[in-house]
Design a protein around this motif. Structure first.
Motif, PDB file in Angstrom:
ATOM      1  N   GLU A  37       0.788  -1.232   0.046  1.00  0.00           N
ATOM      2  CA  GLU A  37      -0.034  -0.058  -0.042  1.00  0.00           C
ATOM      3  C   GLU A  37       0.817   1.473  -0.040  1.00  0.00           C
ATOM      4  O   GLU A  37       0.456   2.061  -0.739  1.00  0.00           O
ATOM      5  CB  GLU A  37      -1.014  -0.084   1.249  1.00  0.00           C
ATOM      6  N   ILE A  38       1.973   1.034   0.546  1.00  0.00           N
ATOM      7  CA  ILE A  38       2.947   2.375   0.655  1.00  0.00           C
ATOM      8  C   ILE A  38       3.517   2.706  -0.940  1.00  0.00           C
ATOM      9  O   ILE A  38       3.192   3.865  -1.032  1.00  0.00           O
ATOM     10  CB  ILE A  38       4.056   2.109   1.689  1.00  0.00           C
ATOM     11  N   LEU A  39       3.666   1.615  -1.258  1.00  0.00           N
ATOM     12  CA  LEU A  39       4.383   1.847  -2.715  1.00  0.00           C
ATOM     13  C   LEU A  39       3.377   2.136  -3.735  1.00  0.00           C
ATOM     14  O   LEU A  39       3.521   3.063  -4.345  1.00  0.00           O
ATOM     15  CB  LEU A  39       4.903   0.502  -3.139  1.00  0.00           C
ATOM     16  N   LEU A  40       2.210   1.688  -3.354  1.00  0.00           N
ATOM     17  CA  LEU A  40       0.985   2.001  -4.369  1.00  0.00           C
ATOM     18  C   LEU A  40       0.687   3.691  -4.174  1.00  0.00           C
ATOM     19  O   LEU A  40       0.543   4.361  -5.156  1.00  0.00           O
ATOM     20  CB  LEU A  40      -0.160   1.092  -4.356  1.00  0.00           C
ATOM     21  N   ALA A  41       0.586   4.038  -2.979  1.00  0.00           N
ATOM     22  CA  ALA A  41       0.154   5.471  -2.742  1.00  0.00           C
ATOM     23  C   ALA A  41       1.399   6.579  -3.201  1.00  0.00           C
ATOM     24  O   ALA A  41       1.022   7.338  -3.856  1.00  0.00           O
ATOM     25  CB  ALA A  41       0.239   5.600  -1.084  1.00  0.00           C
ATOM     26  N   SER A  45       0.841   8.566  -7.202  1.00  0.00           N
ATOM     27  CA  SER A  45       0.627  10.218  -7.263  1.00  0.00           C
ATOM     28  C   SER A  45       1.847  10.695  -8.274  1.00  0.00           C
ATOM     29  O   SER A  45       1.781  11.784  -8.413  1.00  0.00           O
ATOM     30  CB  SER A  45       0.889  10.652  -5.927  1.00  0.00           C
ATOM     31  N   ARG A  46       2.659   9.858  -8.887  1.00  0.00           N
ATOM     32  CA  ARG A  46       3.753  10.536  -9.700  1.00  0.00           C
ATOM     33  C   ARG A  46       3.280  10.486 -11.015  1.00  0.00           C
ATOM     34  O   ARG A  46       2.788   9.304 -11.773  1.00  0.00           O
ATOM     35  CB  ARG A  46       4.860   9.550  -9.719  1.00  0.00           C
ATOM     36  N   SER A  47       3.340  11.552 -11.775  1.00  0.00           N
ATOM     37  CA  SER A  47       2.771  11.548 -13.007  1.00  0.00           C
ATOM     38  C   SER A  47       3.585  10.927 -14.109  1.00  0.00           C
ATOM     39  O   SER A  47       2.950  10.422 -15.256  1.00  0.00           O
ATOM     40  CB  SER A  47       2.726  13.139 -13.430  1.00  0.00           C
ATOM     41  N   GLY A  48       4.800  10.524 -13.816  1.00  0.00           N
ATOM     42  CA  GLY A  48       5.680   9.828 -14.740  1.00  0.00           C
ATOM     43  C   GLY A  48       5.200   8.280 -14.773  1.00  0.00           C
ATOM     44  O   GLY A  48       5.935   7.512 -15.563  1.00  0.00           O
ATOM     45  N   VAL A  49       4.425   7.804 -13.678  1.00  0.00           N
ATOM     46  CA  VAL A  49       4.028   6.557 -13.597  1.00  0.00           C
ATOM     47  C   VAL A  49       2.780   6.018 -14.443  1.00  0.00           C
ATOM     48  O   VAL A  49       1.766   6.694 -14.099  1.00  0.00           O
ATOM     49  CB  VAL A  49       3.996   5.987 -12.201  1.00  0.00           C
ATOM     50  N   PRO A  60      -2.027  -6.037 -13.338  1.00  0.00           N
ATOM     51  CA  PRO A  60      -1.214  -4.727 -13.202  1.00  0.00           C
ATOM     52  C   PRO A  60      -2.396  -3.309 -13.131  1.00  0.00           C
ATOM     53  O   PRO A  60      -3.506  -3.445 -13.479  1.00  0.00           O
ATOM     54  CB  PRO A  60      -0.881  -4.200 -14.607  1.00  0.00           C
ATOM     55  N   MET A  61      -2.049  -2.258 -12.459  1.00  0.00           N
ATOM     56  CA  MET A  61      -2.856  -1.268 -12.128  1.00  0.00           C
ATOM     57  C   MET A  61      -2.566  -0.190 -13.354  1.00  0.00           C
ATOM     58  O   MET A  61      -1.299   0.320 -13.235  1.00  0.00           O
ATOM     59  CB  MET A  61      -2.546  -0.744 -10.659  1.00  0.00           C
ATOM     60  N   ILE A  62      -3.584   0.010 -14.055  1.00  0.00           N
ATOM     61  CA  ILE A  62      -3.141   1.112 -15.066  1.00  0.00           C
ATOM     62  C   ILE A  62      -3.507   2.628 -14.353  1.00  0.00           C
ATOM     63  O   ILE A  62      -4.806   2.931 -13.915  1.00  0.00           O
ATOM     64  CB  ILE A  62      -4.365   1.012 -16.274  1.00  0.00           C
ATOM     65  N   LEU A  63      -2.575   3.436 -14.435  1.00  0.00           N
ATOM     66  CA  LEU A  63      -2.788   4.638 -13.635  1.00  0.00           C
ATOM     67  C   LEU A  63      -3.262   5.808 -14.666  1.00  0.00           C
ATOM     68  O   LEU A  63      -4.069   6.428 -14.486  1.00  0.00           O
ATOM     69  CB  LEU A  63      -1.582   4.874 -12.731  1.00  0.00           C
ATOM     70  N   ARG A  64      -2.269   5.966 -15.708  1.00  0.00           N
ATOM     71  CA  ARG A  64      -2.657   7.015 -16.556  1.00  0.00           C
ATOM     72  C   ARG A  64      -1.767   6.455 -17.950  1.00  0.00           C
ATOM     73  O   ARG A  64      -0.693   6.198 -17.932  1.00  0.00           O
ATOM     74  CB  ARG A  64      -2.048   8.378 -16.162  1.00  0.00           C
ATOM     75  N   THR A  65      -2.590   6.651 -19.102  1.00  0.00           N
ATOM     76  CA  THR A  65      -1.844   6.178 -20.342  1.00  0.00           C
ATOM     77  C   THR A  65      -2.286   7.007 -21.334  1.00  0.00           C
ATOM     78  O   THR A  65      -1.980   6.844 -22.532  1.00  0.00           O
ATOM     79  CB  THR A  65      -2.612   4.785 -20.953  1.00  0.00           C
ATOM     80  N   GLY A  69       2.614  13.584 -24.748  1.00  0.00           N
ATOM     81  CA  GLY A  69       3.928  13.772 -25.284  1.00  0.00           C
ATOM     82  C   GLY A  69       5.016  13.430 -24.055  1.00  0.00           C
ATOM     83  O   GLY A  69       6.323  13.199 -24.220  1.00  0.00           O
ATOM     84  N   ALA A  70       4.817  13.302 -22.767  1.00  0.00           N
ATOM     85  CA  ALA A  70       5.517  12.782 -21.642  1.00  0.00           C
ATOM     86  C   ALA A  70       5.940  11.585 -21.804  1.00  0.00           C
ATOM     87  O   ALA A  70       5.052  10.691 -22.170  1.00  0.00           O
ATOM     88  CB  ALA A  70       4.552  13.331 -20.328  1.00  0.00           C
ATOM     89  N   LYS A  71       6.986  11.265 -21.506  1.00  0.00           N
ATOM     90  CA  LYS A  71       7.318   9.725 -21.085  1.00  0.00           C
ATOM     91  C   LYS A  71       6.868   9.324 -19.824  1.00  0.00           C
ATOM     92  O   LYS A  71       6.815   9.986 -18.784  1.00  0.00           O
ATOM     93  CB  LYS A  71       9.223  10.008 -21.011  1.00  0.00           C
ATOM     94  N   ARG A  72       6.320   8.164 -20.094  1.00  0.00           N
ATOM     95  CA  ARG A  72       5.857   7.552 -18.983  1.00  0.00           C
ATOM     96  C   ARG A  72       6.464   6.081 -18.463  1.00  0.00           C
ATOM     97  O   ARG A  72       7.088   5.428 -19.699  1.00  0.00           O
ATOM     98  CB  ARG A  72       4.277   7.274 -18.905  1.00  0.00           C
ATOM     99  N   TYR A  73       6.434   5.396 -17.388  1.00  0.00           N
ATOM    100  CA  TYR A  73       7.019   4.319 -16.889  1.00  0.00           C
ATOM    101  C   TYR A  73       6.150   3.376 -16.446  1.00  0.00           C
ATOM    102  O   TYR A  73       5.207   3.453 -15.748  1.00  0.00           O
ATOM    103  CB  TYR A  73       8.173   4.571 -16.256  1.00  0.00           C
ATOM    104  N   CYS A  74       6.557   2.113 -16.616  1.00  0.00           N
ATOM    105  CA  CYS A  74       5.905   1.035 -15.683  1.00  0.00           C
ATOM    106  C   CYS A  74       6.764   0.665 -14.556  1.00  0.00           C
ATOM    107  O   CYS A  74       7.996   0.314 -14.757  1.00  0.00           O
ATOM    108  CB  CYS A  74       5.768  -0.061 -16.728  1.00  0.00           C
TER     109      CYS A  74
END
Ligand code: AHM
Ligand code: MG
Length: 285
Positions: A37-41, A45-49, A60-65, A69-74
């Motif tokens: 839960e700590i890691l998920l929280a 909240s990080r826009s890069g994830v 997997p939890m899909i947060l923002r796809t 134009g921003a680089k995002r990460y899994c």
């Protein structure tokens, strides 16, 4: 946050099993759930994830796809590895793997990339000190948490694993169920003055192997033909770190980082550590 929870676990009565199993049929400890839960929280909240995937979660939890134009990460992680060590105040850790999010296909698929495509990996060992070891593909850095200031201080730049080391690390209780080549290797090591060291928490065993050399093994067994360790949360990030430190990480049939994952919780046999020692195991296989 996880380190401080672990240190107070006995006092806060959060040791022990939660009373049900995780998606893989393993008994979950209360701290497995807290660390998750700590890691998920924090990551949520990080826009890069874009996507997070945890050993403790089913999917997997899909947060923002959205592609603005921003680089995002899994980010894939084992929140609390070796958690059965908690009851005895033994070393435990967090392991993570970072992949680039590839927009386009099904979001769930973008976590199924070979480990060679990781852009970062690392672990945190909650031991007698809290150690953070990481790589972003140009060497391995090691940090130690200074609790007095609440910050990680770098203690080693470009950490290198010794090329050899007379230590093997395996659960020898399973020896009779190992394939013959592994048993032959253990016979060879024992007749050549090797020591056995096994904490039973991968983070602690791999950390020792990185610093002191030797080989860490989790072979296939009759009951578990792919071994126990998970490709995406355990084998891949540790393989990237070990290779970045100058060592080798193999499945027994090839390089761990070249394996194309098929499922999220896939398991894989692991032989990793000093280059010379891994070569010696492979000769026996
Ligand atoms: P976990 O992720 O459920 O804690 O399991 C992984 C752990 C590793 O840390 C360790 O290397 C291995 O399981 C030990 O397994 P065994 O008890 O079979 O030796
Ligand atoms: Mg684990």
């Amino acid at each position: 946050m996880i380190a401080s929870q672990i240190r107070r676990a006995r006092l806060e009565d959060v040791l022990g099993a939660i009373g049900h199993e995780n998606v893989q049929g393993e008994e979950q400890q209360k701290l497995d759930v807290i660390a998750n839960e700590i890691l998920l929280a924090c990551l949520g909240s990080r826009s890069g994830v874009a996507i997070v995937a945890s050993e403790e979660g089913e999917e997997p939890m899909i947060l923002r796809t959205e592609t603005d134009g921003a680089k995002r990460y899994c980010v894939l992680f084992d929140p609390l590895d070796g958690s059965s060590n908690l009851d005895v105040a033994g070393g435990v850790g967090t392991i993570f793997s970072i992949l680039r999010y590839e927009p386009g296909g099904a979001p769930e698929q973008s976590v199924l990339q070979p480990g060679a495509r990781q852009v970062g990996a690392g672990y945190i060992l909650y031991g007698s000190s809290t150690v953070f070891v990481s790589t972003t593909g140009s060497g391995v850095q090691m940090f130690v948490l200074d609790p007095a200031v609440g910050a990680f201080l770098r203690v080693e730049e470009n950490l290198r694993i010794p090329a050899s080391g007379k230590i093997y690390s395996a659960n020898e209780g399973n020896r009779a169920a190992f394939p013959q080549g592994y048993r032959d290797y253990l016979d060879w090591a024992q007749s050549h003055g090797y020591s056995g060291r096994y904490v039973g928490a991968m983070v602690a065993d791999v950390h020792r192997t990185l610093l002191k050399g030797g080989v860490f093994l989790y072979p296939p067994t009759e009951k578990a033909p792919a071994g126990k360790l998970r490709l995406l949360y355990e084998a891949n990030p540790m393989a990237m770190l070990v290779e970045q430190a100058g060592g080798r990480a193999e499945t027994g049939e090839g390089r761990i980082l070249d394996v194309q994952p098929e499922t999220l919780h896939q398991r894989i046999p692991v032989v990793l550590g000093s280059a010379d020692e891994v070569a010696r195991v492979l000769e026996h296989l």
